[in-house]
Design a protein around this motif. Structure first.
Motif, short mmCIF file in Angstrom:
data_model
loop_
_atom_site.label_atom_id
_atom_site.label_comp_id
_atom_site.label_asym_id
_atom_site.label_seq_id
_atom_site.Cartn_x
_atom_site.Cartn_y
_atom_site.Cartn_z
N THR A 7 0.84 -1.20 0.00
CA THR A 7 0.00 0.00 0.00
C THR A 7 0.87 1.25 0.00
O THR A 7 0.61 2.20 -0.75
N ASP A 8 1.90 1.25 0.82
CA ASP A 8 2.82 2.38 0.86
C ASP A 8 3.50 2.58 -0.49
O ASP A 8 3.67 3.71 -0.95
N GLN A 9 3.88 1.47 -1.12
CA GLN A 9 4.52 1.57 -2.43
C GLN A 9 3.54 2.09 -3.47
O GLN A 9 3.91 2.89 -4.33
N GLN A 10 2.29 1.66 -3.39
CA GLN A 10 1.28 2.16 -4.32
C GLN A 10 1.09 3.67 -4.15
O GLN A 10 0.97 4.40 -5.14
N ILE A 11 1.10 4.12 -2.92
CA ILE A 11 0.96 5.56 -2.66
C ILE A 11 2.17 6.30 -3.22
O ILE A 11 2.03 7.33 -3.88
N ALA A 12 3.37 5.76 -3.00
CA ALA A 12 4.58 6.40 -3.52
C ALA A 12 4.55 6.43 -5.05
O ALA A 12 4.92 7.44 -5.66
N ASP A 13 4.10 5.35 -5.66
CA ASP A 13 4.01 5.31 -7.13
C ASP A 13 3.00 6.35 -7.64
O ASP A 13 3.25 7.03 -8.63
N ALA A 14 1.86 6.45 -6.95
CA ALA A 14 0.83 7.42 -7.36
C ALA A 14 1.36 8.85 -7.19
O ALA A 14 1.12 9.70 -8.05
N GLU A 15 2.08 9.12 -6.12
CA GLU A 15 2.66 10.46 -5.91
C GLU A 15 3.70 10.78 -6.98
O GLU A 15 3.75 11.91 -7.48
N ALA A 16 4.51 9.79 -7.35
CA ALA A 16 5.51 10.00 -8.40
C ALA A 16 4.82 10.28 -9.73
O ALA A 16 5.25 11.17 -10.49
N ARG A 17 3.75 9.55 -10.01
CA ARG A 17 3.01 9.79 -11.26
C ARG A 17 2.38 11.19 -11.26
O ARG A 17 2.43 11.90 -12.27
N LEU A 18 1.83 11.59 -10.14
CA LEU A 18 1.25 12.92 -10.02
C LEU A 18 2.32 13.99 -10.24
O LEU A 18 2.08 14.97 -10.94
N ASP A 19 3.50 13.79 -9.68
CA ASP A 19 4.60 14.75 -9.90
C ASP A 19 4.96 14.84 -11.38
O ASP A 19 5.20 15.94 -11.89
N ARG A 20 5.01 13.68 -12.06
CA ARG A 20 5.32 13.69 -13.49
C ARG A 20 4.25 14.41 -14.29
O ARG A 20 4.55 15.17 -15.22
N LEU A 21 2.99 14.20 -13.93
CA LEU A 21 1.88 14.88 -14.62
C LEU A 21 1.93 16.39 -14.39
O LEU A 21 1.69 17.17 -15.30
N ARG A 22 2.27 16.79 -13.18
CA ARG A 22 2.39 18.23 -12.89
C ARG A 22 3.53 18.84 -13.69
O ARG A 22 3.41 19.96 -14.21
N GLN A 23 4.63 18.12 -13.78
CA GLN A 23 5.77 18.61 -14.56
C GLN A 23 5.39 18.72 -16.03
O GLN A 23 5.72 19.71 -16.69
N LYS A 24 4.68 17.74 -16.54
CA LYS A 24 4.24 17.77 -17.94
C LYS A 24 3.32 18.97 -18.18
O LYS A 24 3.45 19.67 -19.19
N ARG A 25 2.42 19.23 -17.24
CA ARG A 25 1.51 20.38 -17.38
C ARG A 25 2.30 21.69 -17.39
O ARG A 25 2.04 22.57 -18.21
N ARG A 26 3.30 21.82 -16.51
CA ARG A 26 4.13 23.03 -16.50
C ARG A 26 4.87 23.19 -17.82
O ARG A 26 4.97 24.30 -18.36
N GLN A 27 5.39 22.10 -18.36
CA GLN A 27 6.09 22.16 -19.64
C GLN A 27 5.14 22.58 -20.76
O GLN A 27 5.52 23.37 -21.63
N GLU A 28 3.92 22.07 -20.74
CA GLU A 28 2.94 22.45 -21.76
C GLU A 28 2.57 23.93 -21.65
O GLU A 28 2.45 24.63 -22.66
N GLU A 29 2.39 24.41 -20.43
CA GLU A 29 2.08 25.83 -20.22
C GLU A 29 3.24 26.71 -20.70
O GLU A 29 3.01 27.74 -21.32
N THR A 30 4.46 26.30 -20.42
CA THR A 30 5.63 27.04 -20.88
C THR A 30 5.68 27.07 -22.39
O THR A 30 5.93 28.11 -23.00
N ARG A 31 5.41 25.95 -23.02
CA ARG A 31 5.40 25.89 -24.50
C ARG A 31 4.34 26.81 -25.07
O ARG A 31 4.58 27.51 -26.07
N LYS A 32 3.15 26.83 -24.46
CA LYS A 32 2.09 27.74 -24.92
C LYS A 32 2.56 29.19 -24.85
O LYS A 32 2.35 29.97 -25.78
N LYS A 33 3.18 29.55 -23.74
CA LYS A 33 3.66 30.93 -23.57
C LYS A 33 4.71 31.28 -24.62
O LYS A 33 4.71 32.39 -25.17
N ILE A 34 5.59 30.35 -24.91
CA ILE A 34 6.62 30.58 -25.93
C ILE A 34 5.98 30.79 -27.30
O ILE A 34 6.35 31.71 -28.04
N LEU A 35 5.03 29.94 -27.64
CA LEU A 35 4.38 30.05 -28.95
C LEU A 35 3.57 31.34 -29.07
O LEU A 35 3.62 32.02 -30.11
N ILE A 36 2.86 31.71 -28.02
CA ILE A 36 2.11 32.97 -28.04
C ILE A 36 3.08 34.13 -28.16
O ILE A 36 2.86 35.07 -28.95
#
Length: 91
Positions: A7-36
């Motif tokens: 269970t602890d490992q599942q939580i750690a895996d879910a938190e790591a995935r959430l961190d990756r998704l947040r990073q991806k969202r920040r990268q997408e927002e940065t790309r939008k700003k660059i293109l605009i």
């Protein structure tokens, strides 16, 4: 005890995935700003009025002096702040 570890490992895996998704969202927002920004720079390069309007907008929007310097804007003045410390009225 192994079920708890799983269970602890599942939580750690879910938190790591959430961190990756947040990073991806920040990268997408940065790309939008660059293109605009690229589009706006192209447009103002072709239109002097648009360039002046953009600078006026930036002058009103930007408050950080390091950002203002990028556009050769004067240092930000807080409303009611004298332009120069020597202009202060002494009691």
């Amino acid at each position: 005890m192994s079920a708890q570890r799983t269970t602890d490992q599942q939580i750690a895996d879910a938190e790591a995935r959430l961190d990756r998704l947040r990073q991806k969202r920040r990268q997408e927002e940065t790309r939008k700003k660059i293109l605009i920004g690229a589009m706006v720079l192209q447009q103002i390069g072709e239109d002097e009025t648009a360039y002046r309007n953009l600078l006026q907008g930036l002058d009103e929007y930007l408050t950080q002096d390091r950002d203002r310097r990028l556009f050769d804007l004067p240092a930000h003045q807080t409303p009611g702040t004298p332009l120069n410390p020597s202009q202060q009225i002494e009691d």
